[in-house]
Design a protein around this motif. Structure first.
Motif, short mmCIF file in Angstrom:
data_model
loop_
_atom_site.label_atom_id
_atom_site.label_comp_id
_atom_site.label_asym_id
_atom_site.label_seq_id
_atom_site.Cartn_x
_atom_site.Cartn_y
_atom_site.Cartn_z
N ARG A 184 0.83 -1.21 0.00
CA ARG A 184 0.00 0.00 0.00
C ARG A 184 0.86 1.26 0.00
O ARG A 184 0.56 2.22 -0.71
CB ARG A 184 -0.94 0.00 1.21
CG ARG A 184 -1.83 1.24 1.25
CD ARG A 184 -2.76 1.23 2.44
NE ARG A 184 -3.88 0.37 2.20
CZ ARG A 184 -4.32 -0.57 3.04
NH1 ARG A 184 -3.70 -0.76 4.20
NH2 ARG A 184 -5.36 -1.30 2.75
N LEU A 185 1.94 1.28 0.77
CA LEU A 185 2.83 2.44 0.79
C LEU A 185 3.51 2.62 -0.56
O LEU A 185 3.63 3.74 -1.05
CB LEU A 185 3.87 2.32 1.91
CG LEU A 185 4.89 3.45 2.01
CD1 LEU A 185 4.21 4.81 2.15
CD2 LEU A 185 5.85 3.21 3.17
N ALA A 186 3.94 1.53 -1.17
CA ALA A 186 4.56 1.62 -2.50
C ALA A 186 3.58 2.21 -3.51
O ALA A 186 3.94 3.07 -4.33
CB ALA A 186 5.05 0.25 -2.94
N ARG A 187 2.33 1.76 -3.46
CA ARG A 187 1.32 2.30 -4.38
C ARG A 187 1.09 3.79 -4.09
O ARG A 187 0.98 4.59 -5.03
CB ARG A 187 0.01 1.54 -4.25
CG ARG A 187 -1.07 2.10 -5.19
CD ARG A 187 -2.38 1.37 -5.05
NE ARG A 187 -2.92 1.51 -3.71
CZ ARG A 187 -3.91 0.77 -3.23
NH1 ARG A 187 -4.47 -0.17 -3.97
NH2 ARG A 187 -4.36 0.97 -2.01
N TYR A 188 1.01 4.16 -2.81
CA TYR A 188 0.83 5.57 -2.48
C TYR A 188 1.96 6.41 -3.09
O TYR A 188 1.72 7.47 -3.67
CB TYR A 188 0.77 5.81 -0.96
CG TYR A 188 0.85 7.28 -0.67
CD1 TYR A 188 -0.25 8.10 -0.87
CD2 TYR A 188 2.06 7.88 -0.31
CE1 TYR A 188 -0.17 9.47 -0.69
CE2 TYR A 188 2.15 9.24 -0.13
CZ TYR A 188 1.05 10.04 -0.32
OH TYR A 188 1.14 11.40 -0.18
N MET A 189 3.18 5.93 -2.96
CA MET A 189 4.32 6.69 -3.48
C MET A 189 4.22 6.85 -5.00
O MET A 189 4.45 7.93 -5.53
CB MET A 189 5.62 6.02 -3.07
CG MET A 189 5.87 6.10 -1.57
SD MET A 189 7.35 5.25 -1.04
CE MET A 189 8.60 6.39 -1.66
N ALA A 190 3.88 5.79 -5.70
CA ALA A 190 3.77 5.87 -7.16
C ALA A 190 2.62 6.78 -7.59
O ALA A 190 2.79 7.65 -8.44
CB ALA A 190 3.59 4.47 -7.74
N GLU A 191 1.46 6.60 -6.99
CA GLU A 191 0.29 7.39 -7.38
C GLU A 191 0.39 8.83 -6.90
O GLU A 191 -0.03 9.76 -7.60
CB GLU A 191 -0.98 6.74 -6.85
CG GLU A 191 -1.28 5.41 -7.53
CD GLU A 191 -2.51 4.72 -6.99
OE1 GLU A 191 -3.12 5.22 -6.01
OE2 GLU A 191 -2.87 3.67 -7.56
N GLY A 192 0.94 9.04 -5.70
CA GLY A 192 1.08 10.39 -5.18
C GLY A 192 1.98 11.25 -6.06
O GLY A 192 1.68 12.41 -6.33
N GLY A 193 3.08 10.68 -6.52
CA GLY A 193 3.96 11.41 -7.41
C GLY A 193 3.26 11.82 -8.70
O GLY A 193 3.42 12.95 -9.18
N ARG A 194 2.46 10.92 -9.24
CA ARG A 194 1.72 11.25 -10.47
C ARG A 194 0.68 12.34 -10.21
O ARG A 194 0.46 13.22 -11.05
CB ARG A 194 1.05 9.99 -11.03
CG ARG A 194 2.04 9.04 -11.69
CD ARG A 194 1.35 7.97 -12.51
NE ARG A 194 0.59 7.03 -11.72
CZ ARG A 194 1.07 5.90 -11.21
NH1 ARG A 194 2.34 5.59 -11.39
NH2 ARG A 194 0.29 5.10 -10.52
N ARG A 195 0.04 12.30 -9.03
CA ARG A 195 -0.95 13.35 -8.70
C ARG A 195 -0.29 14.72 -8.64
O ARG A 195 -0.82 15.70 -9.16
CB ARG A 195 -1.61 13.05 -7.35
CG ARG A 195 -2.78 12.14 -7.40
CD ARG A 195 -3.57 12.15 -6.09
NE ARG A 195 -2.77 11.82 -4.93
CZ ARG A 195 -2.54 10.58 -4.50
NH1 ARG A 195 -3.04 9.55 -5.15
NH2 ARG A 195 -1.83 10.37 -3.42
N VAL A 196 0.86 14.78 -7.98
CA VAL A 196 1.56 16.06 -7.86
C VAL A 196 1.99 16.55 -9.24
O VAL A 196 1.81 17.73 -9.58
CB VAL A 196 2.77 15.93 -6.91
CG1 VAL A 196 3.61 17.21 -6.92
CG2 VAL A 196 2.30 15.62 -5.49
N GLN A 197 2.54 15.67 -10.06
CA GLN A 197 2.98 16.06 -11.41
C GLN A 197 1.80 16.61 -12.22
O GLN A 197 1.95 17.58 -12.96
CB GLN A 197 3.59 14.85 -12.15
CG GLN A 197 4.85 14.32 -11.54
CD GLN A 197 6.05 15.25 -11.73
OE1 GLN A 197 5.96 16.30 -12.35
NE2 GLN A 197 7.17 14.86 -11.17
N ALA A 198 0.64 15.99 -12.07
CA ALA A 198 -0.54 16.43 -12.82
C ALA A 198 -0.99 17.84 -12.43
O ALA A 198 -1.64 18.53 -13.22
CB ALA A 198 -1.68 15.44 -12.61
#
Length: 196
Positions: free
Chosen positions: A135-149
């Protein structure tokens, strides 16, 4: 100045590298900021600082508009990760099947600093660990994409610093954010020979 340990890290509760919900790190930061706001003198600015995972959490928090902050300082934020094809494939499925599964995070302490004394201190620190949950790994991957967007619409004054040779987080994430965020909102500097 205030600081705290992320859930699953340092002196905080929970399993090392674990995460109870996708929003846990953002909810914890909201609680810290609410408490901090209550103690600020009138007119005193609130500046949020985050490094690595903390930088991702701070920038995701700002991107999500969860609370007001006056400025943001990011140091090598985890806006992108060094992931192999196998790791990407595992991250696509494991968080849904076994979100609490914790595995070795792959961090090699020699990549933390050019200073051998810093690496030795890290290795001897009883509070550090090498675990990460799906779950933490997924948060890190998705969170980075959210910020970039959200980069093009960034509206909080931000200082962004990153290490160009970082082996833990991919500096391409900071570079991309810097390329797309409004220049009037961002001061950015990469240190190409640095890796922490």
């Amino acid at each position: 100045m205030r600081s705290y340990d992320q859930y699953g890290h340092g002196l905080s509760g929970g399993p090392k590298g674990g995460l109870t919900t996708d929003m846990r790190l953002l909810d914890d930061l909201a609680a810290v900021l609410d408490n901090t706001h209550a103690s600020l003198r009138r007119g005193q600015p609130l500046i949020l600082l985050g490094h690595s995972l903390g930088g991702l959490v701070a920038s995701d928090f700002v991107a999500s508009g969860l609370r007001h902050v006056d400025a943001l300082v990011l140091s090598s934020p985890a806006l992108a990760l060094h992931l192999s094809g196998v790791q990407k494939a595992l991250m696509a499925g494991l968080p849904k099947l076994v979100p609490n599964l914790r595995v070795a995070n792959g961090v090699q302490s020699r990549h933390l600093s050019h200073d051998a004394a810093v690496v030795k201190a890290y290795d001897g620190d009883a509070l550090q660990h090498n675990r990460i949950s799906a779950r933490l790994a997924r948060y890190m991957a998705e969170g980075g994409r959210r910020v970039q967007a959200k980069a093009r619409h960034w509206c909080v004054p931000t200082l962004l610093l990153w290490a160009g040779q970082d082996k833990l987080v991919d500096p391409a994430g900071s570079e991309a954010f810097a390329a797309h965020a409004p220049k009037k909102m961002l001061q950015a500097q990469g240190f190409e020979q640095a890796y922490r």
